[in-house]
Design an enzyme around this catalytic site. Structure first.
Site, PDB file in Angstrom:
ATOM      1  N   GLU A   1       0.966  -1.405  -0.068  1.00 22.41           N
ATOM      2  CA  GLU A   1       0.154  -0.027   0.010  1.00 22.41           C
ATOM      3  C   GLU A   1       0.864   1.198  -0.146  1.00 22.41           C
ATOM      4  O   GLU A   1       1.916   1.175   0.656  1.00 22.41           O
ATOM      5  CB  GLU A   1      -0.870   0.050   1.121  1.00 22.41           C
ATOM      6  CG  GLU A   1      -1.839  -1.242   1.125  1.00 22.41           C
ATOM      7  CD  GLU A   1      -3.112  -1.045   2.274  1.00 22.41           C
ATOM      8  OE1 GLU A   1      -2.906  -0.122   3.124  1.00 22.41           O
ATOM      9  OE2 GLU A   1      -3.687  -1.993   2.330  1.00 22.41           O
TER      10      GLU A   1
ATOM     11  N   HIS B   1      -8.094   1.394   1.104  1.00 22.81           N
ATOM     12  CA  HIS B   1      -7.910   1.113   2.521  1.00 22.81           C
ATOM     13  C   HIS B   1      -8.679   2.335   3.365  1.00 22.81           C
ATOM     14  O   HIS B   1      -8.149   3.050   4.187  1.00 22.81           O
ATOM     15  CB  HIS B   1      -6.497   1.144   2.871  1.00 22.81           C
ATOM     16  CG  HIS B   1      -6.353   0.576   4.228  1.00 22.81           C
ATOM     17  ND1 HIS B   1      -5.291  -0.319   4.546  1.00 22.81           N
ATOM     18  CD2 HIS B   1      -7.083   0.385   5.394  1.00 22.81           C
ATOM     19  CE1 HIS B   1      -5.204  -0.710   6.105  1.00 22.81           C
ATOM     20  NE2 HIS B   1      -6.412  -0.352   6.212  1.00 22.81           N
TER      21      HIS B   1
HETATM   22  P1  NAD Z   1     -10.955  -8.830  16.198  1.00 20.91           P
HETATM   23  O1  NAD Z   1      -9.718  -9.064  16.977  1.00 20.91           O
HETATM   24  O2  NAD Z   1     -12.233  -8.282  16.832  1.00 20.91           O
HETATM   25  O3  NAD Z   1     -11.572 -10.146  15.331  1.00 20.91           O
HETATM   26  C1  NAD Z   1     -10.463 -10.720  14.797  1.00 20.91           C
HETATM   27  C2  NAD Z   1     -10.901 -12.394  14.920  1.00 20.91           C
HETATM   28  O4  NAD Z   1     -10.369 -13.177  14.339  1.00 20.91           O
HETATM   29  C3  NAD Z   1     -10.732 -13.001  16.311  1.00 20.91           C
HETATM   30  O5  NAD Z   1     -12.070 -13.401  16.673  1.00 20.91           O
HETATM   31  C4  NAD Z   1      -9.872 -14.005  16.190  1.00 20.91           C
HETATM   32  O6  NAD Z   1     -10.094 -15.119  16.996  1.00 20.91           O
HETATM   33  C5  NAD Z   1      -9.907 -14.527  14.829  1.00 20.91           C
HETATM   34  N1  NAD Z   1      -8.829 -14.923  14.279  1.00 20.91           N
HETATM   35  C6  NAD Z   1      -7.610 -14.716  14.491  1.00 20.91           C
HETATM   36  N2  NAD Z   1      -6.678 -15.402  13.646  1.00 20.91           N
HETATM   37  C7  NAD Z   1      -7.543 -16.266  12.973  1.00 20.91           C
HETATM   38  C8  NAD Z   1      -7.288 -17.203  12.061  1.00 20.91           C
HETATM   39  N3  NAD Z   1      -6.197 -17.595  11.548  1.00 20.91           N
HETATM   40  N4  NAD Z   1      -8.346 -18.014  11.462  1.00 20.91           N
HETATM   41  C9  NAD Z   1      -9.620 -17.408  11.783  1.00 20.91           C
HETATM   42  N5  NAD Z   1      -9.966 -16.569  12.957  1.00 20.91           N
HETATM   43  C10 NAD Z   1      -8.540 -15.898  13.349  1.00 20.91           C
HETATM   44  O7  NAD Z   1     -10.728  -7.770  14.949  1.00 20.91           O
HETATM   45  P2  NAD Z   1     -11.598  -6.989  14.368  1.00 20.91           P
HETATM   46  O8  NAD Z   1     -11.714  -5.216  14.990  1.00 20.91           O
HETATM   47  O9  NAD Z   1     -12.740  -7.692  13.974  1.00 20.91           O
HETATM   48  O10 NAD Z   1     -10.770  -6.746  13.061  1.00 20.91           O
HETATM   49  C11 NAD Z   1     -10.766  -7.641  12.059  1.00 20.91           C
HETATM   50  C12 NAD Z   1      -9.536  -7.144  11.042  1.00 20.91           C
HETATM   51  O11 NAD Z   1     -10.094  -5.970  10.251  1.00 20.91           O
HETATM   52  C13 NAD Z   1      -8.196  -7.092  11.433  1.00 20.91           C
HETATM   53  O12 NAD Z   1      -7.310  -7.692  10.172  1.00 20.91           O
HETATM   54  C14 NAD Z   1      -8.027  -5.353  11.057  1.00 20.91           C
HETATM   55  O13 NAD Z   1      -6.754  -5.006  10.971  1.00 20.91           O
HETATM   56  C15 NAD Z   1      -8.954  -5.290   9.952  1.00 20.91           C
HETATM   57  N6  NAD Z   1      -9.279  -3.845   9.904  1.00 20.91           N
HETATM   58  C16 NAD Z   1      -9.298  -3.330   8.656  1.00 20.91           C
HETATM   59  C17 NAD Z   1      -9.769  -1.871   8.536  1.00 20.91           C
HETATM   60  C18 NAD Z   1      -9.664  -1.088   7.202  1.00 20.91           C
HETATM   61  O14 NAD Z   1      -9.746  -0.087   7.289  1.00 20.91           O
HETATM   62  N7  NAD Z   1     -10.020  -1.980   6.199  1.00 20.91           N
HETATM   63  C19 NAD Z   1     -10.054  -1.004   9.498  1.00 20.91           C
HETATM   64  C20 NAD Z   1     -10.048  -1.771  11.062  1.00 20.91           C
HETATM   65  C21 NAD Z   1      -9.682  -3.174  10.958  1.00 20.91           C
END
Ligand code: NAD
Length: 303
Positions: free
Chosen positions: A260, A278
């Site tokens: 990115e 993003h």
């Molecule tokens: P969260 O921690 O609440 O949820 C993530 C879940 O994934 C957890 O329940 C965890 O147990 C599970 N997990 C971890 N590794 C795993 C695997 N290998 N297989 C299956 N499940 C697995 O996080 P969230 O707040 O829901 O965020 C999720 C994602 O969204 C993150 O990657 C974060 O970086 C991304 N995100 C992106 C943006 C964007 O601008 N696009 C913004 C915020 C967050």
């Protein structure tokens, strides 16, 4: 106390911090300048653009002033946080504030990919009227597979059920209370075999293998739609492009990329890809909530 907000900060958060006696400087610096400037601050707040790698942390340590680094968002992969913490600098983030915004963008990308909203609008701007080129599919009655059923995954699941979809969830940690007649935990292979849409919401930790790759795509239903708003490393972009070309994957919605800003023109210009740069957390509401969380973290830390 001086705070450097190198990727910006919500106005009301700045006002609240200033009212409490903090000085907030809103200024982006390229790495070489950041290495010098970071010595003048007690706290550094970043979003995605600023990368806080070892050389910046070493400079901060040399300056002897920086005590706290906050990632105003969910992942902290743009900060070498283990190194910073080993040097006595606390690193934290604002994990809850942007969940609704990211879930809504994932849903927007599902609609856009299913109905070619992005590309249809794009070609109209070129003066074209390609009415017969964009034959889409409905979401209602379909199955959505959610990989990573945490904050964002669950919010997306709720919205999908409200739209008349069935949800299959895969997570390393199961919360049985989240299951009901429309939401079931299944294995990853069952997600691949039974989902019409697959949306990724795992943390995408550094060095973790891509969840969507040539091998896993082969296990998916023909005509599946893939959505990624998690992290770029959860999808093998070359495998996704090949599957879009072959028709195995009907369309994709992508907000996050291996690199990115993304330079993968084969992906960005693909007619079956709905892409955004993003912007999952880029809403007024998320930024306001992040601002409130920042004020709380900073005032508690420097109390
Ligand atoms: P969260 O921690 O609440 O949820 C993530 C879940 O994934 C957890 O329940 C965890 O147990 C599970 N997990 C971890 N590794 C795993 C695997 N290998 N297989 C299956 N499940 C697995 O996080 P969230 O707040 O829901 O965020 C999720 C994602 O969204 C993150 O990657 C974060 O970086 C991304 N995100 C992106 C943006 C964007 O601008 N696009 C913004 C915020 C967050």
């Amino acid at each position: 106390m001086r705070i450097l907000a190198s990727d910006g900060m919500d106005k009301s958060a700045i006002a609240q911090l200033e009212a409490k006696g903090f000085e907030v400087v809103k200024q982006f610096y390229e790495v070489e300048d950041l290495k010098q400037k970071v010595k003048e601050f007690d706290c550094l707040v970043v979003r995605s653009a600023t990368k806080v790698r070892v050389p910046v942390i070493d400079s901060a340590v040399e300056g002897g002033r920086l005590k706290l680094i906050i990632r105003a968002g969910v992942g902290i992969d743009n900060i070498d946080y283990e190194y910073a913490e080993s040097k006595g600098i606390k690193v934290t983030n604002t994990p809850k504030s942007s969940s609704a915004s990211v879930a809504e963008l994932a849903l927007a990308l599902m609609f856009s990919a299913a109905r070619f909203v992005n590309i249809a609008g794009h070609t109209m701007r070129e003066g074209k009227w390609e009415k017969s080129a964009y034959n889409g599919i409905e979401l209602r009655g379909k199955t959505l597979g959610i990989v990573g059923f945490g904050r964002i995954g669950q919010m997306l699941g709720n919205m999908a059920v409200a739209l008349g979809m069935k949800v299959l969830a895969y997570d390393l940690v199961k919360v049985p209370e989240l299951e009901n007649e429309n939401v079931k935990y299944v294995s990853m292979d069952e997600i691949f075999a039974n989902s019409d849409f697959i949306s990724l919401h795992t943390p995408g930790a550094k060095g973790s293998a891509a969840i969507v790759n040539a091998e896993t795509i082969a296990k998916m239903k023909d005509g599946v739609i893939i959505i990624n708003t998690s992290r770029g490393n959860t999808v093998d972009e070359a495998a996704l492009i090949a599957a879009l070309d072959s028709g195995k994957v009907f369309a994709a919605g992508v907000d996050v990329y291996a690199e990115e800003p993304c330079k993968n023109t084969a992906l960005l210009s693909h007619p079956k890809v709905a892409c955004t740069p993003h912007i999952g957390a880029s809403t007024a509401e998320a930024q306001k909530r992040i601002g409130e969380e920042l004020v709380e973290i900073i005032t508690n830390f420097f109390k």
